[in-house]
Scaffold this motif. Structure first.
Motif, mmCIF file in Angstrom:
data_model
loop_
_atom_site.group_PDB
_atom_site.id
_atom_site.type_symbol
_atom_site.label_atom_id
_atom_site.label_comp_id
_atom_site.label_asym_id
_atom_site.label_seq_id
_atom_site.Cartn_x
_atom_site.Cartn_y
_atom_site.Cartn_z
ATOM 1 N N ALA A 129 0.837 -1.209 0.000
ATOM 2 C CA ALA A 129 0.000 0.000 0.000
ATOM 3 C C ALA A 129 0.864 1.246 0.000
ATOM 4 O O ALA A 129 1.707 1.444 0.844
ATOM 5 C CB ALA A 129 -0.911 -0.002 1.223
ATOM 6 N N GLY A 130 0.614 2.105 -0.956
ATOM 7 C CA GLY A 130 1.379 3.328 -1.059
ATOM 8 C C GLY A 130 2.560 3.210 -2.000
ATOM 9 O O GLY A 130 3.173 4.199 -2.368
ATOM 10 N N MET A 140 8.635 16.343 6.350
ATOM 11 C CA MET A 140 8.689 16.133 4.911
ATOM 12 C C MET A 140 8.000 14.818 4.571
ATOM 13 O O MET A 140 8.073 13.850 5.318
ATOM 14 C CB MET A 140 10.158 16.117 4.456
ATOM 15 N N LYS A 141 7.323 14.794 3.433
ATOM 16 C CA LYS A 141 6.746 13.569 2.879
ATOM 17 C C LYS A 141 7.372 13.341 1.507
ATOM 18 O O LYS A 141 7.641 14.307 0.777
ATOM 19 C CB LYS A 141 5.219 13.681 2.747
ATOM 20 N N GLU A 142 7.569 12.062 1.139
ATOM 21 C CA GLU A 142 8.209 11.744 -0.140
ATOM 22 C C GLU A 142 7.524 10.559 -0.792
ATOM 23 O O GLU A 142 7.192 9.572 -0.121
ATOM 24 C CB GLU A 142 9.691 11.437 0.073
ATOM 25 N N ALA A 143 7.297 10.671 -2.107
ATOM 26 C CA ALA A 143 6.734 9.567 -2.879
ATOM 27 C C ALA A 143 7.035 9.793 -4.354
ATOM 28 O O ALA A 143 6.769 10.870 -4.893
ATOM 29 C CB ALA A 143 5.219 9.459 -2.668
ATOM 30 N N HIS A 144 7.600 8.757 -5.011
ATOM 31 C CA HIS A 144 7.831 8.764 -6.459
ATOM 32 C C HIS A 144 8.613 9.985 -6.929
ATOM 33 O O HIS A 144 8.300 10.578 -7.960
ATOM 34 C CB HIS A 144 6.498 8.694 -7.214
ATOM 35 N N GLY A 145 9.619 10.381 -6.164
ATOM 36 C CA GLY A 145 10.452 11.497 -6.574
ATOM 37 C C GLY A 145 9.909 12.863 -6.231
ATOM 38 O O GLY A 145 10.568 13.887 -6.469
ATOM 39 N N LYS A 146 8.709 12.937 -5.682
ATOM 40 C CA LYS A 146 8.125 14.205 -5.250
ATOM 41 C C LYS A 146 8.221 14.322 -3.729
ATOM 42 O O LYS A 146 8.181 13.319 -3.017
ATOM 43 C CB LYS A 146 6.663 14.311 -5.682
ATOM 44 N N ARG A 147 8.339 15.557 -3.267
ATOM 45 C CA ARG A 147 8.415 15.790 -1.825
ATOM 46 C C ARG A 147 7.502 16.954 -1.443
ATOM 47 O O ARG A 147 7.302 17.882 -2.227
ATOM 48 C CB ARG A 147 9.843 16.126 -1.402
ATOM 49 N N SER A 148 6.971 16.878 -0.235
ATOM 50 C CA SER A 148 6.265 18.016 0.354
ATOM 51 C C SER A 148 6.968 18.385 1.647
ATOM 52 O O SER A 148 7.554 17.517 2.306
ATOM 53 C CB SER A 148 4.796 17.682 0.632
ATOM 54 N N LEU A 179 1.367 11.312 -2.200
ATOM 55 C CA LEU A 179 2.341 12.020 -1.378
ATOM 56 C C LEU A 179 1.847 12.207 0.051
ATOM 57 O O LEU A 179 2.499 11.801 1.016
ATOM 58 C CB LEU A 179 2.638 13.378 -2.018
ATOM 59 N N PHE A 180 0.673 12.806 0.215
ATOM 60 C CA PHE A 180 0.182 13.148 1.549
ATOM 61 C C PHE A 180 -0.353 11.942 2.313
ATOM 62 O O PHE A 180 -0.128 11.818 3.521
ATOM 63 C CB PHE A 180 -0.905 14.221 1.452
ATOM 64 N N ILE A 181 -1.067 11.055 1.652
ATOM 65 C CA ILE A 181 -1.696 9.929 2.348
ATOM 66 C C ILE A 181 -0.756 8.736 2.471
ATOM 67 O O ILE A 181 -0.688 8.083 3.514
ATOM 68 C CB ILE A 181 -3.007 9.510 1.650
ATOM 69 N N TYR A 182 0.003 8.455 1.392
ATOM 70 C CA TYR A 182 0.833 7.253 1.385
ATOM 71 C C TYR A 182 2.334 7.534 1.453
ATOM 72 O O TYR A 182 3.126 6.604 1.573
ATOM 73 C CB TYR A 182 0.558 6.443 0.113
ATOM 74 N N GLY A 183 2.749 8.784 1.353
ATOM 75 C CA GLY A 183 4.169 9.096 1.271
ATOM 76 C C GLY A 183 4.954 8.779 2.540
ATOM 77 O O GLY A 183 4.406 8.714 3.641
ATOM 78 N N HIS A 184 6.266 8.619 2.364
ATOM 79 C CA HIS A 184 7.161 8.362 3.493
ATOM 80 C C HIS A 184 7.322 9.643 4.314
ATOM 81 O O HIS A 184 7.544 10.722 3.765
ATOM 82 C CB HIS A 184 8.523 7.897 2.992
ATOM 83 N N SER A 235 4.823 2.573 8.789
ATOM 84 C CA SER A 235 5.783 2.293 7.730
ATOM 85 C C SER A 235 6.273 0.853 7.804
ATOM 86 O O SER A 235 6.723 0.373 8.845
ATOM 87 C CB SER A 235 6.977 3.247 7.848
ATOM 88 N N GLY A 236 6.167 0.140 6.692
ATOM 89 C CA GLY A 236 6.664 -1.222 6.610
ATOM 90 C C GLY A 236 5.796 -2.264 7.259
ATOM 91 O O GLY A 236 6.212 -3.408 7.436
#
Length: 625
Positions: free
Chosen positions: A38-39, A566-574, A546-551, A376-377
């Protein structure tokens, strides 16, 4: 990924499906390795290619409604089901996916409906069974879902099960509740079976003169505990409280006091924490008992038959992650998610001296980060929230209620934290417009919460004629009363805030600030908290990977005033940057790890100086590598 069969999963998706076109929970649970993804990009691609939200409940925005205080449609001073129906379009436009209804069942209202006398009838001031069915249907017609509150640790003492149980010692339902004989002291005086203390009154046992035994209630005497050890009792609970409503089409339950069904039935005395007092705190004996996971597994099997989602109120939240995972691991097949009630306590902790201790932002950051890191994990899922019907308002908890400007900024700031975090997002009615606590100046007569009322009665007995003693007691009640969250929803600036018509006396007093804080004043005002929430909820859906599933990664963990993550997913960050203080703070700007190509996506002030954060300022940045 041994044991995961994508082809089988897709076949079951087509042939079985689930409510709203998604996979049934049972199908997903047979592919637990898939849940671990998931994510990840695999899940995202699969969801996108199929065109369905497999994990709809993970991405949902849930809005909790307190029926008595939401909207009065017939001017009797009490909110009702028809009032909720009238406001469904408002909730849909806000961005709500699920409404979660606090108890609406028949009840004498000792504890505002958490003392249920009939699970299959409706509290008369709220409406009828037909009204509730209309609410279910109209909610679904707008593309939303609906959860009900499931209160099955105890019933009302007026419930027919308890009436039979107390009628005689040999009644077939006698063992559906906990009955025990008195314990006699050396002088022959009777005492309760043990020294357990209840949450609302003391002790946790009440004498029944008819059968000359005590019955257990870990809440009010009018709320006796079910004996979950009795299988016939459990089956009756499932049929009346669970299956009855799932058959009528609801989509899940918020489950009250979910870890208190199994108790230590040897009923030992609790350890002495308060010498000289007859009763002692005993929660370790009536929560997380030896059969709790067995009972929840049995309950889950009924949920799975209807693809129903469950979120549990896990009281005395475990500090050890391994204990939490037992409740919400997908493999365990018990609950989909639980509330971390420790988060709701921040801003309410008592100090060593009289009054609340100062709010500590570092502690809040650590607890919220622990909850983010926890998922996470794992194959578990979490909730994210700051308010509910049992706790004081979040803007007041964190000290942002000094002025109207602070309330707006503080409300926006808290909204930015919540919407950028992993977990199913829960809002409580009025949170979206920045409702706050009642004034300190209100007299004790304004309170309706059973806990507050009992405290005041005890204070009057204890304080006698001492005004200073009474003043201290009233301040203590104000600091913790659940009534802060239960004041009528503020719809407009007319009399009674639009909750009831002019000339009607609401069941509980409307907050004094209704003219400056209400839906009518904020709706379509681009600078209002309400419109800010709408914008954030749209962004949360637009950037869900990014927001719901991101690291998640916490930055500046020891900073006493700033909350930066910070949140990170698929090369994008917030990057979410929050100044949780009423003072300006210097800030060095986004760290190099965030990336050079970033933009300011959202801000709750007009401050253009990137190196300074104004009071209660929040910023949301996006970056792509």
């Amino acid at each position: 990924m041994a044991g995961f069969n994508l082809a089988e999963l897709l076949i079951e998706f087509v042939n079985v499906g689930g409510k709203g076109g998604g996979l049934s929970n049972g199908v997903l649970l047979r592919h637990t390795q898939f849940l671990d993804l998931a994510g990840s990009s695999v899940t995202s691609c699969l969801i996108t290619s199929l065109g369905f939200a497999i994990f709809w409940w993970k991405e949902a925005v849930v809005y909790e409604i307190y029926p008595a205080s939401f909207k009065d449609s017939n001017d009797d001073g009490v909110g009702d089901i028809q009032g909720i129906i009238r406001k469904l379009d408002y909730l849909r436009d806000l961005g709500v996916d699920v409404i979660s209804l606090c108890p609406h069942y028949q009840s004498p209202q000792v504890d505002m409906g958490y003392d249920i006398s009939d699970y299959n009838r409706i509290h008369e001031p709220y409406g009828t069974l037909e009204d509730v069915q209309t609410l279910i249907d109209e909610t679904h017609a707008r593309g939303m879902r609906i959860f009900f509150d499931l209160v099955i640790n105890h019933s009302s003492n007026l419930h027919k099960f308890f009436q039979e149980s107390r009628s005689s010692k040999d009644n077939p339902k006698r063992d559906w509740y906990f009955w025990r004989p008195a314990k006699y002291d050396a002088d022959g005086y009777p005492h309760p079976p043990n020294n357990w203390r209840s949450h609302f009154t003391v002790p946790a046992w009440t004498w029944d003169q008819n059968t000359e035994e005590y019955y257990l209630h870990i809440y009010a005497p009018e709320m006796p505990d079910f004996n979950w050890e009795n299988e016939e009792c459990r089956q009756a609970i499932y049929e009346t409280a669970v299956i009855f409503w799932l058959e009528r089409g609801i989509d899940g339950f918020r489950i009250d006091t979910v870890n208190k069904y199994s108790k230590d039935v040897s009923f030992p005395d609790a350890e002495i924490r308060y010498p000289g007092e007859e009763t002692q705190p005993a929660s370790s004996y009536y929560r997380n008992g030896p059969r709790i996971h067995e009972f929840l597994g049995e309950l889950r099997r009924h949920f799975d038959r209807y693809d129903a989602i469950s979120v549990g109120e896990l009281s005395s939240f475990p500090r050890v992650e391994a204990e939490v995972i037992k409740f919400i691991s997908a493999r365990a097949r018990q609950l989909n998610m639980v509330f971390n009630l420790d988060i709701a306590k921040f801003g309410q902790e008592r100090g060593k001296r009289k009054g609340l201790q100062p709010f500590v932002i570092v502690d809040l950051k650590r607890e919220m980060s622990r909850w983010q890191d926890f998922v996470s994990g794992t194959d578990a899922w979490i909730t994210i929230f700051l308010e509910n019907h049992d706790n004081i308002r979040s803007i007041s908890r964190f000290g942002a209620d000094v002025s109207l400007e602070d309330r707006i900024l503080g409300g926006k700031l808290l909204a930015m934290i919540l919407t950028a975090m992993t977990g199913t997002l829960f809002l409580y009615q009025g949170q979206e417009i920045g409702m706050t606590n009642s004034p300190r100046s209100w007299p004790a007569e304004e309170y309706r919460d059973v806990k507050s009322v009992n405290k005041w009665i005890q204070a009057q007995e204890r304080c006698k004629e001492s005004q200073e003693c009474l003043d201290i007691a009233l301040e203590d009640i104000w600091e913790h009363t659940r009534d802060h969250a239960r004041l009528p929803m503020q719809w407009d600036d007319g009399e009674n805030a639009g909750f009831s018509s002019a000339g009607v006396t609401p069941w509980i007093r409307v907050n004094d600030d209704w003219k400056e804080t209400n839906v009518g004043k904020q709706i379509k005002d681009p600078n209002s908290l309400l419109e800010f929430w709408k914008k954030l909820l749209r962004l949360r859906k637009d950037y869900k990977d990014l927001f719901i599933y991101g690291h998640y990664e916490l930055l500046e963990a020891d900073n006493a005033d700033l909350f930066v993550f910070m949140k990170e997913a698929h090369g994008k960050r917030s990057l979410t940057v929050i100044n949780m203080s009423a003072d300006k703070k210097r800030w060095k700007g986004p760290p190099s790890s965030f990336g050079p190509n970033y933009k300011l996506l959202l801000q709750n002030t007009a401050n253009a100086d990137e190196s300074v954060l104004s009071a209660w300022e929040g910023r949301l940045y996006l970056s792509s590598s």
